[in-house]
Write a protein that holds these residues in place. Structure first.
Motif, short mmCIF file in Angstrom:
data_model
loop_
_atom_site.label_atom_id
_atom_site.label_comp_id
_atom_site.label_asym_id
_atom_site.label_seq_id
_atom_site.Cartn_x
_atom_site.Cartn_y
_atom_site.Cartn_z
N LEU B 15 0.88 -1.23 0.14
CA LEU B 15 0.06 0.21 0.12
C LEU B 15 0.80 1.30 -0.27
N GLN B 16 0.31 2.06 -0.59
CA GLN B 16 1.11 3.56 -0.82
C GLN B 16 1.03 4.58 0.09
N THR B 17 1.53 3.92 1.49
CA THR B 17 1.50 4.93 2.73
C THR B 17 2.74 5.55 2.86
N ARG B 18 2.99 6.53 3.71
CA ARG B 18 4.26 7.30 3.81
C ARG B 18 4.87 6.61 4.86
N SER B 19 4.23 5.94 5.91
CA SER B 19 4.73 5.27 6.95
C SER B 19 4.66 3.78 7.30
N LYS B 20 5.03 3.10 7.77
CA LYS B 20 4.79 1.44 7.77
C LYS B 20 3.41 1.02 8.53
N MET B 21 3.26 -0.16 8.37
CA MET B 21 1.74 -0.50 8.80
C MET B 21 1.91 -0.35 10.51
N PHE B 22 2.76 -0.70 11.13
CA PHE B 22 2.52 -0.76 12.65
C PHE B 22 3.47 0.03 13.34
N CYS B 23 4.54 0.81 12.71
CA CYS B 23 5.29 1.66 13.22
C CYS B 23 5.65 2.93 12.38
N ALA B 24 6.27 3.84 12.66
CA ALA B 24 6.15 5.11 12.00
C ALA B 24 7.35 5.27 11.11
N CYS B 25 7.97 4.17 10.96
CA CYS B 25 9.20 4.26 9.99
C CYS B 25 8.73 4.69 8.47
N ALA B 26 9.63 5.43 7.97
CA ALA B 26 9.20 5.81 6.50
C ALA B 26 9.41 4.84 5.56
N VAL B 27 8.43 4.70 4.76
CA VAL B 27 8.38 3.67 3.70
C VAL B 27 9.34 4.35 2.55
N VAL B 28 10.47 3.48 2.16
CA VAL B 28 11.34 3.99 1.30
C VAL B 28 11.39 3.15 0.15
N ASP B 29 11.81 3.67 -1.01
CA ASP B 29 11.95 2.76 -2.45
C ASP B 29 13.10 2.00 -1.99
N PRO B 30 12.71 0.77 -1.95
CA PRO B 30 13.68 -0.57 -1.72
C PRO B 30 14.74 -0.50 -2.65
N THR B 31 14.59 -0.05 -3.87
CA THR B 31 15.75 -0.13 -4.97
C THR B 31 16.71 0.94 -4.81
N GLN B 32 16.30 2.13 -3.88
CA GLN B 32 17.06 3.16 -3.87
C GLN B 32 17.92 3.24 -2.48
N ALA B 33 16.90 3.09 -1.30
CA ALA B 33 17.44 3.51 0.07
C ALA B 33 18.78 2.41 0.39
N ALA B 34 19.66 2.92 1.25
CA ALA B 34 20.63 2.19 1.95
C ALA B 34 20.14 1.13 2.81
N PRO B 35 20.53 -0.12 2.86
CA PRO B 35 19.94 -1.10 3.82
C PRO B 35 19.80 -0.64 5.18
N ASN B 36 18.87 -1.18 5.99
CA ASN B 36 18.39 -0.79 7.36
C ASN B 36 18.60 0.69 7.66
N THR B 37 18.08 1.46 6.87
CA THR B 37 18.06 2.83 7.34
C THR B 37 16.50 3.51 7.54
N ALA B 38 15.58 2.60 7.27
CA ALA B 38 14.29 2.97 7.68
C ALA B 38 13.73 1.69 8.68
N CYS B 40 13.02 0.66 13.15
CA CYS B 40 12.94 0.93 14.61
C CYS B 40 12.69 -0.36 15.25
N PRO B 41 12.66 -0.05 16.57
CA PRO B 41 12.53 -1.23 17.40
C PRO B 41 11.23 -2.13 17.09
N ILE B 42 10.26 -1.34 16.52
CA ILE B 42 9.00 -2.15 16.59
C ILE B 42 9.17 -3.04 15.24
N CYS B 43 9.68 -2.64 13.96
CA CYS B 43 9.92 -3.51 12.97
C CYS B 43 11.08 -4.35 12.89
N LEU B 44 11.95 -4.26 14.00
CA LEU B 44 13.00 -4.75 13.89
C LEU B 44 12.87 -6.17 15.27
N GLY B 45 11.54 -6.01 15.78
CA GLY B 45 10.96 -7.24 16.54
C GLY B 45 11.70 -7.03 17.85
#
Lengths: 95, 485
Positions: B15-38, B40-45
């Motif tokens: 889905l085209q949201t600005r932030s993730k489903m369950f945390c406020a991390c930015a949704v970034v273009d996976p083909t552009q962004a440097a790894p593990n830069t978006a 937080c503790p929630i999506c890192l489990g």
């Protein structure tokens, strides 16, 4: 309700746990006791009670769609046993 | 033995949201962004954190559910789907299981067999997983994990096994993608993995109503991969059944490089997901007011628009499909073909799909980058239709309009491009050409009929491209005929 050894082994495999034969037997007894305890719920008369899927009231505690900074790369990787190229390095997962 | 193919598709769309489903991390273009830069503790489990549902993800999911004519649950449940795999560090994916957001929808599709209704079993919300890269360096083998994608909202649409051919599957998948894009739910960008498919394929004897044993194929990241995988399964299963064997129920992965399936047994063994209601999230409430508001704001949907374009404008299906592929093009065409412009819709479609699309392809921009209003293009089409300019000149005028932003009428007047239809003038030009090329004329008269096109070209050149081609051809044929006599 008594678990079989095979069931314990299956649960251990799903949890990625390697158990010794003694542990398997010990956990078989413990897990069976837990299931027996939970099984006491079966004694409750529920024919007149509508199914309850959650004890929480449904509501919309929703978050506005606003991105906020999370962890820095360094913080994110700090607990990882192995890293490489700014990524977590893990044992091979696709054979 | 003739078999009927039975296919069900699961479509996963980011889905085209600005932030993730369950945390406020930015949704970034996976083909552009440097790894593990978006992350937080929630999506890192990490322990002790709490997920909170993104309002916009629910809003977009509702748009899709209602566009698919689903029944939306007043209260739906999130569930934990437990499995250990490094693409999700929590050890489970938050998904929906027993009470999904929406059920019982339908998507009409137009195939070569006519209109079909594909039933939608369910639409539910979940989170995407991280990206794994497998590294083989000599004898050493390991995987690298980038969790930027982990937690991006994902919407899953599950069809009933209503598809009966590869064409059905493709048409359904394309139709669903068009719908997802039209309601603004997903970019639909396949290159970036925004949409992925899983196909369930089974065969049964033609005429039978029972379902055969199905094989599930995961990892289908393009329409082409989906089609190849289904064809591959149909061939394998019919060979097995023909040989008197039985199809094994299994889950396969698709290997895009080698165009073949591979067993996902190790993952399959872990497919004992032990779903249970997510204790960290209350049931998701969607009231009637919210539903009604979303429903009222839905745009015209691609399938309805396709049918309208075919009937209202009398366009062939292929043209109507191209024109309704995105909302901007469809809106542009509606303006272009509006009655006040007085041009034939088919001519309007030819210009838009031909010259204008070619220009957009060349410049690499979308409809939004077109420096030409529908009224401006309509003027040019009209001037060509009424014979003021001939077709090749009209194309040159269009190029000039796109370059300079000037209007068609202005360019034609300033550059003296009006078409010459004056019979006497054209007769003179034809006469001149035949006169000056006595050698070719002799060849023509001795039977080289194809030279007529060459003469035509010479006349047009002499007229600076402005002569009315129909008049030229008629006059040329008349004069050549009289020479023959």
């Amino acid at each position: 309700m008594s678990l079989t050894l095979a069931e314990v082994e299956h649960i251990a495999a799903l949890a990625r746990l390697e158990l010794t034969p003694e542990e398997k037997e010990r956990f078989r007894a413990q897990l069976s006791a837990i299931l027996d305890y939970a099984d006491r719920l079966q004694a409750v008369e529920t024919s007149d009670i509508p199914p309850t899927s959650s004890v929480l009231p449904p509501h919309s505690a929703l978050r506005p769609d606003e991105p906020r900074p999370g962890l820095s790369l360094g913080e994110a990787l700090t607990n990882a046993p192995l890293t490489e190229d700014d990524q977590f390095r893990v044992p091979p997962v696709l054979e | 033995m003739p078999y009927q193919v039975v296919i069900g598709l699961e479509v996963h769309a980011e889905l085209q949201t600005r932030s993730k489903m369950f945390c406020a991390c930015a949704v970034v273009d996976p083909t552009q962004a440097a790894p593990n830069t978006a992350v937080c503790p929630i999506c890192l489990g990490m322990p002790g954190v709490l997920p909170v549902v993104n309002q916009a993800a629910v809003e977009l999911a509702l748009r899709v559910a209602l566009a698919l004519d689903c029944q939306v649950a007043a209260s739906s449940l999130f569930a934990r789907k437990n499995y250990f795999y490094p693409d999700l560090p929590k050890g489970y994916q938050i998904s929906q299981y027993e009470q999904p957001l929406a059920v019982n929808g339908r998507l009409p599709i137009l195939t070569s067999q006519g209109e079909r209704i594909v039933r939608i079993r369910r639409v539910h919300l979940e989170e995407d997983t991280g990206k794994l890269t497998h590294i083989q360096r000599g004898a050493e083998s390991y995987s690298l994990v980038d969790l930027n994608r982990a937690g991006i909202p994902l919407l899953e649409e599950v069809s009933e096994p209503d598809l009966r051919s590869v064409e059905d599957a493709r048409t359904y998948a394309e139709g669903l993608r068009a719908l997802l894009r039209r309601v603004g739910a997903s970019s639909g960008d396949m290159e970036k993995g925004a949409i992925r498919f899983e196909a369930n394929v089974s065969l049964r004897p033609a005429g039978s109503d029972e379902l055969g044993t199905r094989v599930e194929i995961k990892n289908l990241n393009s329409f082409r991969a989906m089609e190849s995988a289904i064809r591959d399964q149909v061939a394998r299963q019919s060979a097995t059944l023909d040989a008197g064997g039985q199809v094994q129920q299994e889950t396969l992965g698709w290997d895009d490089l080698n165009n073949t399936t591979f067993s996902q047994r190790s993952k399959e063994e872990a497919h004992d997901y032990r779903y249970f209601p997510e204790p960290d999230l209350p049931p998701l409430a969607v009231d009637d007011v919210w539903q009604a508001r979303v429903r009222a704001a839905l745009p015209e949907l691609p399938h309805a628009q396709l049918q309208r374009f075919m009937t209202q404008y009398d366009l062939p299906e292929t043209d109507a499909r191209l024109l309704t592929e995105d909302a901007a093009t469809a809106a542009y065409f509606d303006h272009l073909a509006a009655p006040q412009h007085g041009i034939a819709p088919r001519a309007a479609a030819n210009w838009l799909l031909g010259e204008v699309f070619a220009w957009l392809n060349q410049t690499g921009g979308g409809m939004g980058s077109l420096p030409l209003t529908p009224a401006g293009l309509a003027e040019l089409v009209r001037l060509q239709e009424d014979g003021t300019v001939n077709l090749p000149t009209a194309k040159r005028v269009l190029a000039s309009m796109l370059e300079s932003g000037r209007g068609a009428g202005e360019i034609i007047a300033q550059e003296g491009l009006s078409q010459v239809s004056d019979g006497e003038l054209i007769a003179g030009l034809v006469h001149q050409v035949l006169d000056e090329h006595s050698h070719e004329l002799a060849a023509y008269l001795s039977g080289k009929d194809t030279l007529v096109n060459w003469f035509f070209g010479q006349v047009m050149r002499l007229a600076g491209g402005k002569a009315n081609p129909a008049v030229v051809r008629q006059e040329l044929e008349r004069q050549l005929h009289s020479k023959k006599a």
